[in-house]
Design a protein around this motif. Structure first.
Motif, PDB file in Angstrom:
ATOM      1  N   VAL A 133      83.947 -24.854  19.294  1.00  0.00           N
ATOM      2  CA  VAL A 133      83.776 -24.812  20.750  1.00  0.00           C
ATOM      3  C   VAL A 133      83.290 -26.160  21.266  1.00  0.00           C
ATOM      4  CG1 VAL A 133      82.423 -23.779  22.615  1.00  0.00           C
ATOM      5  CG2 VAL A 133      83.399 -22.328  20.836  1.00  0.00           C
ATOM      6  N   TRP A 134      82.303 -26.718  20.589  1.00  0.00           N
ATOM      7  CA  TRP A 134      81.765 -28.016  21.001  1.00  0.00           C
ATOM      8  C   TRP A 134      82.830 -29.111  20.945  1.00  0.00           C
ATOM      9  CZ3 TRP A 134      81.210 -32.574  18.149  1.00  0.00           C
ATOM     10  CH2 TRP A 134      80.437 -33.579  18.757  1.00  0.00           C
ATOM     11  N   GLY A 135      83.588 -29.140  19.865  1.00  0.00           N
ATOM     12  CA  GLY A 135      84.536 -30.236  19.671  1.00  0.00           C
ATOM     13  C   GLY A 135      85.820 -30.104  20.459  1.00  0.00           C
ATOM     14  N   PHE A 136      86.368 -28.881  20.551  1.00  0.00           N
ATOM     15  CA  PHE A 136      87.694 -28.708  21.144  1.00  0.00           C
ATOM     16  C   PHE A 136      87.659 -28.016  22.507  1.00  0.00           C
ATOM     17  CE2 PHE A 136      88.487 -29.442  16.708  1.00  0.00           C
ATOM     18  CZ  PHE A 136      89.624 -30.232  16.710  1.00  0.00           C
ATOM     19  N   GLN A 137      86.897 -26.955  22.631  1.00  0.00           N
ATOM     20  CA  GLN A 137      86.843 -26.283  23.932  1.00  0.00           C
ATOM     21  C   GLN A 137      86.095 -27.138  24.950  1.00  0.00           C
ATOM     22  OE1 GLN A 137      86.298 -21.980  23.963  1.00  0.00           O
ATOM     23  NE2 GLN A 137      84.709 -22.210  25.522  1.00  0.00           N
ATOM     24  N   ASP A 138      84.976 -27.742  24.517  1.00  0.00           N
ATOM     25  CA  ASP A 138      84.219 -28.619  25.402  1.00  0.00           C
ATOM     26  C   ASP A 138      84.693 -30.066  25.335  1.00  0.00           C
ATOM     27  OD1 ASP A 138      82.757 -26.390  26.045  1.00  0.00           O
ATOM     28  OD2 ASP A 138      81.095 -26.854  24.690  1.00  0.00           O
ATOM     29  N   ALA A 139      85.654 -30.340  24.464  1.00  0.00           N
ATOM     30  CA  ALA A 139      86.372 -31.636  24.419  1.00  0.00           C
ATOM     31  C   ALA A 139      85.509 -32.825  23.993  1.00  0.00           C
ATOM     32  CB  ALA A 139      87.010 -31.934  25.775  1.00  0.00           C
ATOM     33  N   HIS A 140      84.444 -32.595  23.205  1.00  0.00           N
ATOM     34  CA  HIS A 140      83.654 -33.726  22.744  1.00  0.00           C
ATOM     35  C   HIS A 140      84.379 -34.561  21.686  1.00  0.00           C
ATOM     36  CE1 HIS A 140      80.362 -31.277  24.549  1.00  0.00           C
ATOM     37  NE2 HIS A 140      79.897 -32.457  24.856  1.00  0.00           N
TER      38      HIS A 140
ATOM     39  N   ALA B 228      87.715 -35.034  21.894  1.00  0.00           N
ATOM     40  CA  ALA B 228      89.007 -35.414  22.482  1.00  0.00           C
ATOM     41  C   ALA B 228      89.292 -36.904  22.294  1.00  0.00           C
ATOM     42  CB  ALA B 228      89.034 -35.050  23.962  1.00  0.00           C
ATOM     43  N   GLY B 229      88.265 -37.726  22.429  1.00  0.00           N
ATOM     44  CA  GLY B 229      88.452 -39.157  22.260  1.00  0.00           C
ATOM     45  C   GLY B 229      88.741 -39.556  20.826  1.00  0.00           C
ATOM     46  N   PRO B 230      87.859 -39.199  19.870  1.00  0.00           N
ATOM     47  CA  PRO B 230      88.100 -39.579  18.472  1.00  0.00           C
ATOM     48  C   PRO B 230      89.390 -39.022  17.882  1.00  0.00           C
ATOM     49  CG  PRO B 230      85.824 -38.904  18.784  1.00  0.00           C
ATOM     50  CD  PRO B 230      86.535 -38.580  20.057  1.00  0.00           C
ATOM     51  N   LEU B 231      89.764 -37.808  18.263  1.00  0.00           N
ATOM     52  CA  LEU B 231      90.950 -37.175  17.692  1.00  0.00           C
ATOM     53  C   LEU B 231      92.183 -37.299  18.594  1.00  0.00           C
ATOM     54  CD1 LEU B 231      89.432 -33.927  16.112  1.00  0.00           C
ATOM     55  CD2 LEU B 231      89.831 -36.162  15.061  1.00  0.00           C
ATOM     56  N   ASP B 232      92.019 -37.904  19.758  1.00  0.00           N
ATOM     57  CA  ASP B 232      93.142 -38.199  20.647  1.00  0.00           C
ATOM     58  C   ASP B 232      93.930 -36.944  21.036  1.00  0.00           C
ATOM     59  OD1 ASP B 232      94.850 -39.738  22.192  1.00  0.00           O
ATOM     60  OD2 ASP B 232      96.219 -40.154  20.529  1.00  0.00           O
ATOM     61  N   PHE B 233      93.244 -36.019  21.717  1.00  0.00           N
ATOM     62  CA  PHE B 233      93.937 -34.846  22.230  1.00  0.00           C
ATOM     63  C   PHE B 233      93.421 -34.524  23.623  1.00  0.00           C
ATOM     64  CE2 PHE B 233      90.162 -33.046  20.164  1.00  0.00           C
ATOM     65  CZ  PHE B 233      89.683 -32.171  21.132  1.00  0.00           C
TER      66      PHE B 233
ATOM     67  N   GLY C 284      90.249 -31.185   6.067  1.00  0.00           N
ATOM     68  CA  GLY C 284      89.984 -32.279   7.000  1.00  0.00           C
ATOM     69  C   GLY C 284      91.187 -33.151   7.276  1.00  0.00           C
ATOM     70  N   SER C 285      92.108 -33.214   6.326  1.00  0.00           N
ATOM     71  CA  SER C 285      93.302 -34.034   6.549  1.00  0.00           C
ATOM     72  C   SER C 285      94.161 -33.495   7.688  1.00  0.00           C
ATOM     73  CB  SER C 285      94.127 -34.111   5.261  1.00  0.00           C
ATOM     74  OG  SER C 285      94.652 -32.830   4.910  1.00  0.00           O
ATOM     75  N   PHE C 286      93.978 -32.216   8.029  1.00  0.00           N
ATOM     76  CA  PHE C 286      94.761 -31.632   9.125  1.00  0.00           C
ATOM     77  C   PHE C 286      94.437 -32.259  10.469  1.00  0.00           C
ATOM     78  CE2 PHE C 286      95.230 -27.232   6.862  1.00  0.00           C
ATOM     79  CZ  PHE C 286      95.938 -27.858   5.854  1.00  0.00           C
ATOM     80  N   VAL C 287      93.237 -32.847  10.615  1.00  0.00           N
ATOM     81  CA  VAL C 287      92.858 -33.405  11.915  1.00  0.00           C
ATOM     82  C   VAL C 287      93.672 -34.654  12.237  1.00  0.00           C
ATOM     83  CG1 VAL C 287      90.524 -32.496  11.713  1.00  0.00           C
ATOM     84  CG2 VAL C 287      90.988 -34.842  11.010  1.00  0.00           C
ATOM     85  N   THR C 288      94.366 -35.211  11.261  1.00  0.00           N
ATOM     86  CA  THR C 288      95.222 -36.371  11.525  1.00  0.00           C
ATOM     87  C   THR C 288      96.552 -35.969  12.146  1.00  0.00           C
ATOM     88  OG1 THR C 288      96.195 -36.289   9.296  1.00  0.00           O
ATOM     89  CG2 THR C 288      94.184 -37.589   9.579  1.00  0.00           C
TER      90      THR C 288
ATOM     91  N   ILE D 215      99.375 -32.229  16.243  1.00  0.00           N
ATOM     92  CA  ILE D 215      99.429 -30.872  16.788  1.00  0.00           C
ATOM     93  C   ILE D 215      98.006 -30.352  16.943  1.00  0.00           C
ATOM     94  CG2 ILE D 215     100.300 -28.534  16.442  1.00  0.00           C
ATOM     95  CD1 ILE D 215     102.497 -29.744  14.685  1.00  0.00           C
ATOM     96  N   LEU D 216      97.644 -29.957  18.158  1.00  0.00           N
ATOM     97  CA  LEU D 216      96.274 -29.540  18.441  1.00  0.00           C
ATOM     98  C   LEU D 216      95.851 -28.355  17.593  1.00  0.00           C
ATOM     99  CD1 LEU D 216      93.723 -29.884  20.138  1.00  0.00           C
ATOM    100  CD2 LEU D 216      94.770 -28.434  21.891  1.00  0.00           C
ATOM    101  N   GLU D 217      96.752 -27.397  17.384  1.00  0.00           N
ATOM    102  CA  GLU D 217      96.407 -26.222  16.582  1.00  0.00           C
ATOM    103  C   GLU D 217      96.022 -26.610  15.164  1.00  0.00           C
ATOM    104  OE1 GLU D 217      98.978 -26.607  18.468  1.00  0.00           O
ATOM    105  OE2 GLU D 217      99.411 -24.816  19.655  1.00  0.00           O
TER     106      GLU D 217
END
Length: 270
Positions: free
Chosen positions: A126-133, A135-140, A210-214, A217-219
Motif C-alpha cells: 500500500v505504501w509503495g504502490f497505492q500511495d505511490a512512494h 513511483a519514482g524509483p520504479l518508474d510507474f 525482487g527481479s520482477f520489479v525491473t 508491467i505494474l502488476e
C-alpha cells in the motif's frame, strides 16, 4: 433521455459511440462503445461501471463488458471467496502443525507470526504502490490501488513459504528438546543450526521475486515487491528473532498437548 445521452452525461465518460452494424437483426439489441476519461484500472473507472449497471436508462437490460468490468467482476468474486480461502489455509495449517509438532501452542504461534509477516507485506505494498512512494524509483504511474488478486495470491504463497521455514526451525528445536528437556538450550541449538540455511534460502527467494520489479508491467512489479519484502521480513525479523523469543518465553508450554488429543492424533516420526 436515451441511453447514449445518459452515458454521455456520466462522470468519467469521455465519449459514447454506436455503429449501425452492431445492431441485431431483430433490432432488440445494440452494441455501444464507451471511452472513459479516467484510467481503466482506476477506482473512478470501477465506479462508472457500477453506476451504469445500477441505473441503466434503457427499457431493456444493459450489460457492461471490457477490461474495467472484468476487473470489477474479478474483484467481487475474489472478495467473496477471500475468507473461505483464508479459513481453509489457516485450518489446514493448524491441523498439520499440531500433528507434526505434537503441540497446540506452536501451531497457534506459527499462524500469528505468519500473519504478521503477511500483514507487513500488505502495508509495504500500500505504501509503495497505492500511495505511490515507489513511483519514482520504479518508474510507474500509480492507479491508487493494488491488483485485486494480489493480496489473496500473496497470502497463499507466503503462508506456504513461511510454513517451510517454521517447520524447519521448530522441528530442529523439538529434536533437541526431546533429547535434553531444556527448552532454552533447545531453542539456542535449533536457531544456531537453522538460521543460516533459512536466511540463505530466503535471500535466494527474495532475489528471484525482487527481479520482477525491473519489469515494465505494474502488476509484475507489485507481485515481485510484495513477495520479496514478505520473504525477507519473515526469514529475518519473524523467523530468526520473534519465533525463538516467543518459544523461549513460553518454555515448557510450547509442548503442551491435551492427553485426549495426543491419543487421537496419528503419530508421525520424521
Amino acid at each position: 433521455m436515451t441511453l447514449v445521452q445518459r452515458l454521455r452525461t456520466e462522470p468519467g465518460v469521455a465519449e459514447v459511440t454506436g455503429d449501425p452494424s452492431f445492431v441485431s437483426r431483430d433490432g432488440r439489441s445494440a452494441y455501444l462503445s464507451v471511452t472513459l476519461a479516467v484510467p481503466p484500472d482506476s477506482p473512478a473507472a470501477v465506479d462508472v461501471v457500477r453506476r451504469i449497471r445500477a441505473s441503466p436508462a434503457a427499457p431493456g437490460e444493459v450489460r457492461v463488458g471490457g477490461p474495467t468490468a472484468e476487473f470489477l467482476d474479478m474483484s467481487e468474486e475474489t472478495q467473496s471467496k477471500t475468507w473461505l480461502v483464508i479459513g481453509l489455509v489457516l485450518g489446514l495449517s493448524f491441523v498439520f502443525l499440531t500433528v507434526i509438532l505434537r503441540s497446540v501452542i506452536l501451531p497457534l504461534k506459527a499462524i500469528v507470526m505468519n500473519l504478521l509477516a503477511t500483514g507487513a507485506a500488505y502495508g509495504l505494498l500500500v505504501w509503495g504502490f497505492q500511495d505511490a512512494h515507489l513511483a519514482g524509483p520504479l518508474d510507474f504511474v500509480s492507479s491508487g490501488s493494488v491488483q485485486v488478486y494480489l493480496p489473496l495470491t500473496a497470502f497463499a504463497l507466503l503462508f506456504g513459504l513461511s510454513m517451510d521455514y517454521e517447520v524447519f526451525l521448530v522441528r530442529r528445536v523439538q529434536e533437541e528438546w526431546r533429547a535434553t528437556g531444556d527448552t532454552e538450550h533447545a531453542v539456542a541449538v535449533g536457531l544456531r543450526h537453522t538460521a543460516l540455511p533459512i536466511t540463505a534460502a530466503a535471500a535466494i527467494m527474495a532475489a528471484v521475486f525482487g527481479s520482477f520489479v525491473t519489469s515494465d508491467i505494474l502488476e509484475m512489479q507489485q507481485i515481485g515487491f510484495g513477495l520479496a519484502a514478505a520473504v525477507l521480513l519473515d526469514a529475518t525479523l519473524v523467523r530468526i528473532v520473534l519465533v525463538p523469543a516467543v518459544m523461549r518465553l513460553a518454555s515448557s508450554a510450547n509442548w503442551w498437548l491435551p492427553a485426549w488429543l495426543d491419543r487421537w492424533l496419528p503419530h508421525i516420526d520424521a
